[in-house]
Scaffold this motif. Structure first.
Motif, PDB file in Angstrom:
ATOM      1  N   ASN A 111       9.318  -1.028  -8.698  1.00  0.00           N
ATOM      2  CA  ASN A 111       8.614   0.420  -9.118  1.00  0.00           C
ATOM      3  C   ASN A 111       7.632   0.280 -10.220  1.00  0.00           C
ATOM      4  O   ASN A 111       6.711   1.702 -10.174  1.00  0.00           O
ATOM      5  CB  ASN A 111       9.676   1.251  -8.979  1.00  0.00           C
ATOM      6  N   GLU A 112       7.554  -0.422 -11.043  1.00  0.00           N
ATOM      7  CA  GLU A 112       6.038  -0.330 -11.671  1.00  0.00           C
ATOM      8  C   GLU A 112       4.472  -0.119 -10.897  1.00  0.00           C
ATOM      9  O   GLU A 112       3.669   0.347 -10.990  1.00  0.00           O
ATOM     10  CB  GLU A 112       5.486  -1.227 -12.695  1.00  0.00           C
ATOM     11  N   LEU A 113       4.681  -0.593  -9.220  1.00  0.00           N
ATOM     12  CA  LEU A 113       3.913  -0.742  -8.772  1.00  0.00           C
ATOM     13  C   LEU A 113       3.281   0.021  -7.503  1.00  0.00           C
ATOM     14  O   LEU A 113       2.193   0.507  -6.821  1.00  0.00           O
ATOM     15  CB  LEU A 113       4.149  -1.941  -8.181  1.00  0.00           C
ATOM     16  N   THR A 114       5.355   0.970  -7.495  1.00  0.00           N
ATOM     17  CA  THR A 114       4.897   2.567  -6.072  1.00  0.00           C
ATOM     18  C   THR A 114       4.719   2.960  -6.431  1.00  0.00           C
ATOM     19  O   THR A 114       4.462   3.832  -7.391  1.00  0.00           O
ATOM     20  CB  THR A 114       5.834   1.678  -5.386  1.00  0.00           C
ATOM     21  N   ALA A 115       3.599   3.834  -5.411  1.00  0.00           N
ATOM     22  CA  ALA A 115       3.250   4.997  -5.287  1.00  0.00           C
ATOM     23  C   ALA A 115       4.076   6.315  -4.674  1.00  0.00           C
ATOM     24  O   ALA A 115       4.963   6.238  -4.489  1.00  0.00           O
ATOM     25  CB  ALA A 115       1.840   5.343  -4.602  1.00  0.00           C
ATOM     26  N   THR A 116       3.249   7.550  -5.967  1.00  0.00           N
ATOM     27  CA  THR A 116       4.186   8.555  -5.482  1.00  0.00           C
ATOM     28  C   THR A 116       4.123   9.482  -4.115  1.00  0.00           C
ATOM     29  O   THR A 116       2.853  10.517  -4.383  1.00  0.00           O
ATOM     30  CB  THR A 116       4.257   9.796  -6.546  1.00  0.00           C
TER      31      THR A 116
END
Length: 775
Positions: free
Chosen positions: A745-750
């Motif tokens: 989740n360092e990579l995933t978007a809000t």
């Protein structure tokens, strides 16, 4: 015994269609301990997945020393998941929190309960003293607590403080299940039963890697597949999972295109006359609109959008359209992807078109991801109102106000309940000033973790964390409360097919740790919440009192518990709701008469536009004249909000490992499970790996517009252009001084679905690059 790490599903016990699933009692005890050495066995069920596997806890010398499955239970017939078999060891972990902690001069230091609770209460009363203080509170909970604890929390938030800001990590895993069930059938609640596996002749798994997320349910499916008259199987998943390898047909669709696929399949079923015209006419609303929308999705278009062969689309439609008893399960591959609620509703549509609702063998599971996620939705701890009531229905608000003896205006109902992603936004903006986090680790599980850490680190935000261990989230708190867990407290919880289990207290919690219910009741007492007559709002002292109060709240609602008691749950099987004195054994399947919970005075929601999320009004809902009929919802496909491009040419999808649950808070402290999957990885298609010059085991860097992680590569079965990273891993599994970035989740978007507000974890544009050793 079979090595259940090497073989997560255990030995086969085949059975034929319509037969009874044979019992198989799984047992795991501490090294050197035999069943005759156990001091006593204590009844419970699993809290490391949503299946609801019933078990007994072994106690030796006052400590948990193992588990065994309960053959008498309707859910698992004695079988246990690998996480069930080994995960109990986390209870005995030496790094359990045993005393409250408070922040002093930037550091967390041990203290006593009076000091810790005093700080929370002092801050709470300061906020309430200011105008609109109720809006300064946010609660973020989990799918790990018991029903009684959620109901107490809901009453504190909705009637004590009056805040609408209450949700939890179930928003990340189960919100779309609830949204789709409410949209189609009027209220939450799974229509089917796990026993439908025994009777079906086809199984469709829609974005659901059941082999790794609910292994005992998969075992039941495998046993049917190995018996006489096995069911056909369809798997929809971009990854070559154990489910995909077992299936007769695997559609490895391009991530984010689920709605286009379902529209195409429904088109074929309608055009080929494989639907039940009589059932559709009598029991549904919206067929003409649905037929018009899906007619624009012929197999060739679906093949182009989803990147699967048109012939396979037609084969899948035939499998679905000609089966006599179809069982469908849906999970994160749909829920955490593009157009989540719209896609999940199309699976509901499939069953309605075929008249396969409320029939034996024709089960539909909009599956949960966590063991007590169903209870958050029922009790109102996730933002909904208790008893599956409608926040926009004044009569439902009056019912609650009478039940709780509070003024109607105390209960927040002037706008939709605040969903989790908005709660975090309010905390970021400063309008929420006290955030109470219980039994979850958002510093690993939420999207865009750099942002989450910034929010938790804000000086203006007072953060309370209630948990078992000093997690990545607890490390950032102002007050940390040590809680008891499964096996250390008493309560009930409900699984994905509405089966309620009792979990007895087997041992005392360590040190000064307290049950979550005791913590919430202590807070309510110290806050001195009052009802409209000036009496105490909450007078409960233990879980059984809360359960009886909950039964009164659930009476007459879809999730009616009035026929269930602790005594009835002791010794035998779990019991499904609704359960009343008229149906004391519970209700195996919903909607057997074709009458749905869509009456405007009874329904849980007036609905949304599936594309925009816009709320429908009560008048708009009544104008559709549902009259007990289910809704066939239609929506056109739209591309994902984030798609590959020149800078980030690949798509990331995240998911689970069979050996871990959530952020490894428990399973990472279990030697067998940790050894089986000690670190994260990125899975690549062989062609992509060859093009990038990456071999199996090579260190790689995965980057998105939000951040970068460093993980080893696995070259395996995933469609080209897509990479997979498990989401379980945070910083604390490595040297704390090093803090290697490796959380997915360092990579995933809000970003989130417009209806369910569930984050879109499955479609993130990324770049993958090889690293030199030591880089």
């Amino acid at each position: 015994m079979v090595d259940r790490v090497a073989d997560p599903w255990g030995a086969r016990t085949p059975y034929r269609q319509g037969g009874c699933w044979p019992d198989r009692v799984d047992v795991q005890l501490a090294d050197g301990l035999s069943p005759r050495d156990v001091d006593r066995w204590v009844q419970s069920a699993s809290v490391l997945h949503s299946n609801g596997d019933a078990m007994d806890i072994a106690v030796k010398d006052g400590r948990i020393a193992g588990v065994r499955g309960r053959a008498v239970d309707r859910v698992n017939h004695g079988r246990l998941d690998p996480k069930d078999l080994y995960g109990w060891q986390a209870n005995n972990s030496p790094d359990r929190l045993t005393r409250p902690l408070v922040r002093e001069h930037g550091r967390l230091v041990p203290t006593d309960w009076d000091t810790a609770m005093g700080r929370i209460v002092q801050r709470s009363k300061q906020l309430l003293d200011d105008p609109g203080g109720w809006g300064r509170f946010g609660f973020y909970t989990s799918g790990q607590l018991f029903l009684e604890e959620y109901y107490a929390l809901a009453l504190i938030g909705k009637a004590g403080l009056g805040t609408p800001h209450m949700d939890g990590n179930t928003r990340l895993c189960t919100a779309t299940a609830a949204a789709a069930l409410k949209a189609t059938f009027g209220t939450d609640g799974q229509p089917g039963s796990y026993t439908d596996v025994d009777h079906c002749d086809a199984i469709a798994l829609w974005g659901h890697n059941v082999a790794e997320t609910q292994t005992v349910l998969w075992t039941r499916m495998l046993d049917r597949r190995h018996g006489a008259e096995p069911p056909a199987m369809l798997a929809v998943d971009p990854c070559t999972t154990p489910v995909a390898r077992e299936a007769d047909l695997h559609l490895a669709v391009r991530a984010g295109t689920n709605l286009a696929l379902l529209n195409g399949l429904l088109r074929e079923i309608i055009r080929r006359g494989w639907y039940d015209e009589r059932y559709v006419a009598a029991h549904t609303v919206g067929f003409d609109d649905l037929a018009a929308v899906v007619d624009a999705y012929p197999p060739d278009r679906v093949a182009a959008v989803c990147d699967v062969p048109a012939g396979d689309v037609e084969r899948a439609a035939e499998l679905l359209g000609t089966s006599r008893r179809l069982l469908s399960t849906v999970l994160q591959g749909f829920y955490q992807s593009n157009q989540a609620t719209a896609a999940a509703c199309q699976v509901n549509n499939l069953h309605l078109l075929r008249g396969m609702i409320g029939r034996r063998g024709a089960g539909l599971y909009q599956m949960n991801g966590q063991p007590t996620a169903q209870n958050t939705r029922e009790t109102g701890a996730d933002g909904d109102l208790p008893g599956l009531r409608n926040w926009d229905n004044p009569a439902h608000i009056r019912e609650l106000a009478r039940l709780w003896n509070v003024d109607e205006m105390t209960i927040p109902h002037w706008a939709p309940p605040t969903h989790a992603m908005q709660i975090w936004r309010y905390a970021e903006q400063g309008s929420i000033e006290l955030l109470w986090i219980s039994a979850t680790n958002p510093a690993v599980s939420l999207p865009d973790l750099a942002r989450v850490r910034r929010i938790l680190g804000r000086d203006e935000l007072f953060v309370v964390v209630q948990d078992l261990f000093l997690t990545e989230t607890a490390e950032l708190a102002d007050v940390v409360l040590p809680s008891a867990t499964w096996g250390e407290k008493l309560g009930t919880f409900t699984n994905a097919d509405r089966t309620v289990h009792l979990s007895e207290k087997a041992v005392d919690p360590p040190g000064a740790a307290r049950a979550d219910l005791d913590i919430f009741l202590d807070y309510a007492r110290r806050m001195d919440f009052r009802d409209r007559d000036g009496g105490p709002l909450i007078e409960w002292t233990g879980p059984q009192e809360v359960f009886e109060a909950w039964k009164r709240c659930s009476a007459g609602r879809p999730c009616d518990y009035t026929g269930i008691t602790y005594e009835r749950l002791r010794g035998g099987s779990g019991i499904q709701w609704p359960c009343t004195d008229d149906a004391p054994d519970g209700t195996e399947r919903l909607y057997t008469d074709g009458v749905f919970n869509t009456d405007p005075d009874y329904c849980e929601t007036y609905g949304h536009d599936l594309s925009t999320g816009a709320e429908f009004t009560a008048d708009e809902y009544r104008a559709r004249e549902p009259a007990g009929r289910a809704f066939l919802h239609a929506a056109g496909y739209r591309p994902s909000p984030e798609v590959p491009g020149e800078e980030y040419p690949m798509l990331l999808t995240t998911g689970r490992s069979v050996y871990h649950f959530h952020t490894r808070t428990k399973t990472g402290r279990t030697p067998e499970l940790d050894a089986a999957a000690p670190e994260p990885w990125v899975e690549l298609n062989p062609a992509d790996a060859d093009r990038l010059g990456i071999a199996d085991g090579d260190p790689v860097q995965v980057s998105s517009p939000r951040g970068t992680i460093l993980v080893p590569a696995r070259v395996g079965g995933i469609r080209p252009g897509v990479v997979f990273v498990p989401f379980h891993y945070g910083y604390f599994d490595v040297d704390p001084g090093k803090r290697t970035p490796r959380a997915a989740n360092e990579l995933t978007a809000t970003a989130w679905d417009p209806v369910s507000k569930q984050p879109i974890f499955k479609v993130t544009a990324v770049r993958v690059e090889p690293l030199e050793p030591g880089e």
